[in-house]
Write an enzyme that holds these catalytic residues in place. Sequence first.
Site, PDB file in Angstrom:
ATOM      1  N   ARG A   1       0.858  -1.195   0.000  1.00  0.00           N
ATOM      2  CA  ARG A   1       0.000   0.000   0.000  1.00  0.00           C
ATOM      3  C   ARG A   1       0.884   1.231   0.000  1.00  0.00           C
ATOM      4  O   ARG A   1       1.645   1.463   0.945  1.00  0.00           O
ATOM      5  CB  ARG A   1      -0.921   0.004   1.231  1.00  0.00           C
ATOM      6  CG  ARG A   1      -1.749   1.282   1.349  1.00  0.00           C
ATOM      7  CD  ARG A   1      -2.736   1.228   2.518  1.00  0.00           C
ATOM      8  NE  ARG A   1      -3.514   2.450   2.587  1.00  0.00           N
ATOM      9  CZ  ARG A   1      -3.410   3.377   3.550  1.00  0.00           C
ATOM     10  NH1 ARG A   1      -2.561   3.202   4.553  1.00  0.00           N
ATOM     11  NH2 ARG A   1      -4.154   4.458   3.516  1.00  0.00           N
TER      12      ARG A   1
ATOM     13  N   HIS B   1      -3.192  10.938   0.356  1.00  0.00           N
ATOM     14  CA  HIS B   1      -2.782  10.762   1.757  1.00  0.00           C
ATOM     15  C   HIS B   1      -2.231  12.110   2.255  1.00  0.00           C
ATOM     16  O   HIS B   1      -1.043  12.254   2.508  1.00  0.00           O
ATOM     17  CB  HIS B   1      -1.746   9.634   1.861  1.00  0.00           C
ATOM     18  CG  HIS B   1      -1.572   9.069   3.241  1.00  0.00           C
ATOM     19  ND1 HIS B   1      -1.708   7.729   3.538  1.00  0.00           N
ATOM     20  CD2 HIS B   1      -1.261   9.669   4.423  1.00  0.00           C
ATOM     21  CE1 HIS B   1      -1.483   7.524   4.824  1.00  0.00           C
ATOM     22  NE2 HIS B   1      -1.206   8.691   5.395  1.00  0.00           N
TER      23      HIS B   1
ATOM     24  N   GLU C   1      -8.057   8.489   5.902  1.00  0.00           N
ATOM     25  CA  GLU C   1      -8.440   9.008   7.214  1.00  0.00           C
ATOM     26  C   GLU C   1      -9.030  10.415   7.222  1.00  0.00           C
ATOM     27  O   GLU C   1      -8.405  11.351   7.731  1.00  0.00           O
ATOM     28  CB  GLU C   1      -7.228   8.991   8.164  1.00  0.00           C
ATOM     29  CG  GLU C   1      -6.669   7.620   8.422  1.00  0.00           C
ATOM     30  CD  GLU C   1      -5.573   7.637   9.492  1.00  0.00           C
ATOM     31  OE1 GLU C   1      -5.141   8.720   9.917  1.00  0.00           O
ATOM     32  OE2 GLU C   1      -5.157   6.535   9.906  1.00  0.00           O
TER      33      GLU C   1
ATOM     34  N   ASN D   1      -7.973   1.778   9.300  1.00  0.00           N
ATOM     35  CA  ASN D   1      -6.717   2.052  10.002  1.00  0.00           C
ATOM     36  C   ASN D   1      -7.006   2.015  11.493  1.00  0.00           C
ATOM     37  O   ASN D   1      -7.852   2.771  11.984  1.00  0.00           O
ATOM     38  CB  ASN D   1      -6.178   3.450   9.644  1.00  0.00           C
ATOM     39  CG  ASN D   1      -5.789   3.565   8.178  1.00  0.00           C
ATOM     40  OD1 ASN D   1      -5.891   2.606   7.419  1.00  0.00           O
ATOM     41  ND2 ASN D   1      -5.327   4.736   7.780  1.00  0.00           N
TER      42      ASN D   1
ATOM     43  N   TYR E   1      -5.335   1.744  15.524  1.00  0.00           N
ATOM     44  CA  TYR E   1      -4.126   1.818  16.352  1.00  0.00           C
ATOM     45  C   TYR E   1      -4.356   1.511  17.827  1.00  0.00           C
ATOM     46  O   TYR E   1      -3.473   1.019  18.497  1.00  0.00           O
ATOM     47  CB  TYR E   1      -3.482   3.206  16.210  1.00  0.00           C
ATOM     48  CG  TYR E   1      -2.793   3.385  14.865  1.00  0.00           C
ATOM     49  CD1 TYR E   1      -1.471   3.002  14.688  1.00  0.00           C
ATOM     50  CD2 TYR E   1      -3.471   3.884  13.771  1.00  0.00           C
ATOM     51  CE1 TYR E   1      -0.828   3.124  13.461  1.00  0.00           C
ATOM     52  CE2 TYR E   1      -2.837   4.016  12.532  1.00  0.00           C
ATOM     53  CZ  TYR E   1      -1.521   3.633  12.387  1.00  0.00           C
ATOM     54  OH  TYR E   1      -0.893   3.741  11.170  1.00  0.00           O
TER      55      TYR E   1
ATOM     56  N   GLU F   1      -3.992  -0.032   7.903  1.00  0.00           N
ATOM     57  CA  GLU F   1      -2.884   0.404   8.765  1.00  0.00           C
ATOM     58  C   GLU F   1      -3.069  -0.183  10.151  1.00  0.00           C
ATOM     59  O   GLU F   1      -4.185  -0.189  10.683  1.00  0.00           O
ATOM     60  CB  GLU F   1      -2.830   1.934   8.927  1.00  0.00           C
ATOM     61  CG  GLU F   1      -2.292   2.663   7.730  1.00  0.00           C
ATOM     62  CD  GLU F   1      -2.195   4.171   7.954  1.00  0.00           C
ATOM     63  OE1 GLU F   1      -2.080   4.625   9.108  1.00  0.00           O
ATOM     64  OE2 GLU F   1      -2.248   4.894   6.941  1.00  0.00           O
TER      65      GLU F   1
HETATM   66  C1  PNW Z   1      -2.043   7.559  10.557  1.00  0.00           C
HETATM   67  N1  PNW Z   1      -4.272   9.494  16.249  1.00  0.00           N
HETATM   68  O1  PNW Z   1      -2.317   8.747  11.218  1.00  0.00           O
HETATM   69  C2  PNW Z   1      -1.600   7.987   9.177  1.00  0.00           C
HETATM   70  O2  PNW Z   1      -2.410   7.438   8.160  1.00  0.00           O
HETATM   71  C3  PNW Z   1      -0.156   7.733   8.899  1.00  0.00           C
HETATM   72  O3  PNW Z   1       0.267   8.570   7.867  1.00  0.00           O
HETATM   73  C4  PNW Z   1       0.661   7.903  10.178  1.00  0.00           C
HETATM   74  O4  PNW Z   1       2.022   7.853   9.953  1.00  0.00           O
HETATM   75  C5  PNW Z   1       0.227   6.798  11.114  1.00  0.00           C
HETATM   76  O5  PNW Z   1      -1.168   6.832  11.342  1.00  0.00           O
HETATM   77  C6  PNW Z   1       0.943   6.799  12.462  1.00  0.00           C
HETATM   78  O6  PNW Z   1       0.601   7.920  13.213  1.00  0.00           O
HETATM   79  C7  PNW Z   1      -2.785   8.821  12.478  1.00  0.00           C
HETATM   80  O7  PNW Z   1      -3.735  10.397  16.970  1.00  0.00           O
HETATM   81  C8  PNW Z   1      -2.315   9.868  13.242  1.00  0.00           C
HETATM   82  O8  PNW Z   1      -5.207   8.843  16.684  1.00  0.00           O
HETATM   83  C9  PNW Z   1      -2.798  10.068  14.498  1.00  0.00           C
HETATM   84  C10 PNW Z   1      -3.775   9.241  14.981  1.00  0.00           C
HETATM   85  C11 PNW Z   1      -4.275   8.171  14.225  1.00  0.00           C
HETATM   86  C12 PNW Z   1      -3.765   7.976  12.958  1.00  0.00           C
END
Ligand code: PNW
Length: 530
Positions: free
Chosen positions: A105, A150, A195, A337, A339, A408
């Site tokens: 990706r 992006h 996002e 995505n 996290y 992601e």
């Molecule tokens: C994503 N949060 O961003 C992006 O798609 C990427 O480009 C980035 O490098 C990656 O996550 C890691 O941060 C985020 O604060 C940035 O919740 C911040 C958040 C979530 C996703």
Amino acid sequence: MFSTNGRFVFYICWLLTISAANTRIKTLPTKQFPREFSFGAATAAYQIEGAWDVDGKGPSIWDYLVHTDPGHITDKSNGDIADNSYYNYKRDIEMLRELGVSHYRFSISWTRILPFGRANYVNQRGIDYYNKLIDELIANDIVPFTTIYHWDLPQILQEHGGWMNEKIVDWFGDYARILFQNFGDRVKLWTTINEPFVHCYFSYGYGVHPPRIRSPGVQFYECGRQILLANARAYHIYNDEFRSTQGGKVGIGLNSEHVFPASDSKDDIEGAKDYLAIHFGQYMHPIFSKSGNYPQRMIHRVQAASTAQGHNSSRLRGFNREQITYIKGSADFLGLNHYYTKYVYRNSSVIGVFEVPSMDDDAFADSYLDQSWPSSHAPWIREYGPGLHHLLVHIKDTYGNPLVYITENGVSTTAGLNDHTRVSYYRSYLSAVLEALAEGCNVQGYFAWSLMDNYEWSHGYTHRFGLYEVDWEDPERTRTPRKSAFVYREIIRSRTIDYNYNPDPYAGSTSTITSSLLVLVIVVLAGLIS
Ligand code: PNW
């Protein structure tokens, strides 16, 4: 034919056989990723490419911010060179081969293709670069999975209002068409926009990313609204002009945390629902629900707060019937995505915490990470794999089990190859994916964020998300596999998660060879002296 005893024994044997078969059927999918499940790694153009003004590329909003106002970046750095993937792309593909992934990706830089933002001038050298990248991927049996946008909007379009100008729906559609025309013969998997929540929250809500506008109660929603329309435009262009000949899929990339209400009080439960409606439902519901449009609870929250603030209409501009229909169903798959997981609460302590007006105040709920979950270098990420399982089941149950690619998932560490935090994180989240698959969630693939360390937006080079470490001091931007790269490779190869596999990322590396040689020399010298 059988005596009573014989019949009894037969019956018991039959029961045992059936239950053994059932156990096998039940346990197999919870242990193994199916053959057709795709594994990949992800990156984004501005975070890796460098070559910011090379071969006719125009400036993006990121180029503009980092050059005019570097103080907003933690280490005052920029992506002028980053991982230099514009030149190192063959090494990147070699790394994908080393990992054994089937998909890559990556995103396309809008201003490499259209230096002036609009489609009336196409930069052939930009097209050439992505042709080389795509062809090299295919020659290496790796499927290109391409993000159209992006976050690196052409600066010139920003000067015309960026995501606040309704014309962006045309600008984006025209740009997407150029990509379908030029690459669609080989690219069959597209995500339109990465996002919307994070992009709009940081760029137009809290002013951390360019264009650094602080309007969390108005422009944040406007940005999301245009993104939904722009995504739909690109989707319909693909449907009308390309699908019959190219036969690919077009999805959108949405981020979502999983949320738990902090207690079983009514306030916390309602707070968690409102929070998720604004963070995720805002984009998910208009596209993936049966009825379309924003979630009712979000419409209600913003309307109620707007009225209380003395506005005569809601700060959330609604969609008309035609727009609702246009947006509904405008994605062949969800790119998710993910996290982290949050606990969400609503009580008197939330009063006065948020700026008014703002999306946070509209949701009127605050959140926290469970401090008992393993921490990481990123204060906003703690490891809680089961959250991904819950989120996938929520998506299945709420939106009719759409096709999902996890586009992601990953965690930040400091430098070093023994990235135990990342190894533990990936094992935990991938085992959650296995659980979700066993429950019938329609998940087709998984992309680790990220293939390699890269430019982490306003955090510059202070966060490392890579399976591969990148040496930013080295002009070659040498990439070295971390422990997690070996572990991920083994998961992909075996289709299972082996918690006992414990590779040494330093074994065979030059530093190990150098230290072994040093020991040898000392031993020989000692022998000579004695
Ligand atoms: C994503 N949060 O961003 C992006 O798609 C990427 O480009 C980035 O490098 C990656 O996550 C890691 O941060 C985020 O604060 C940035 O919740 C911040 C958040 C979530 C996703």
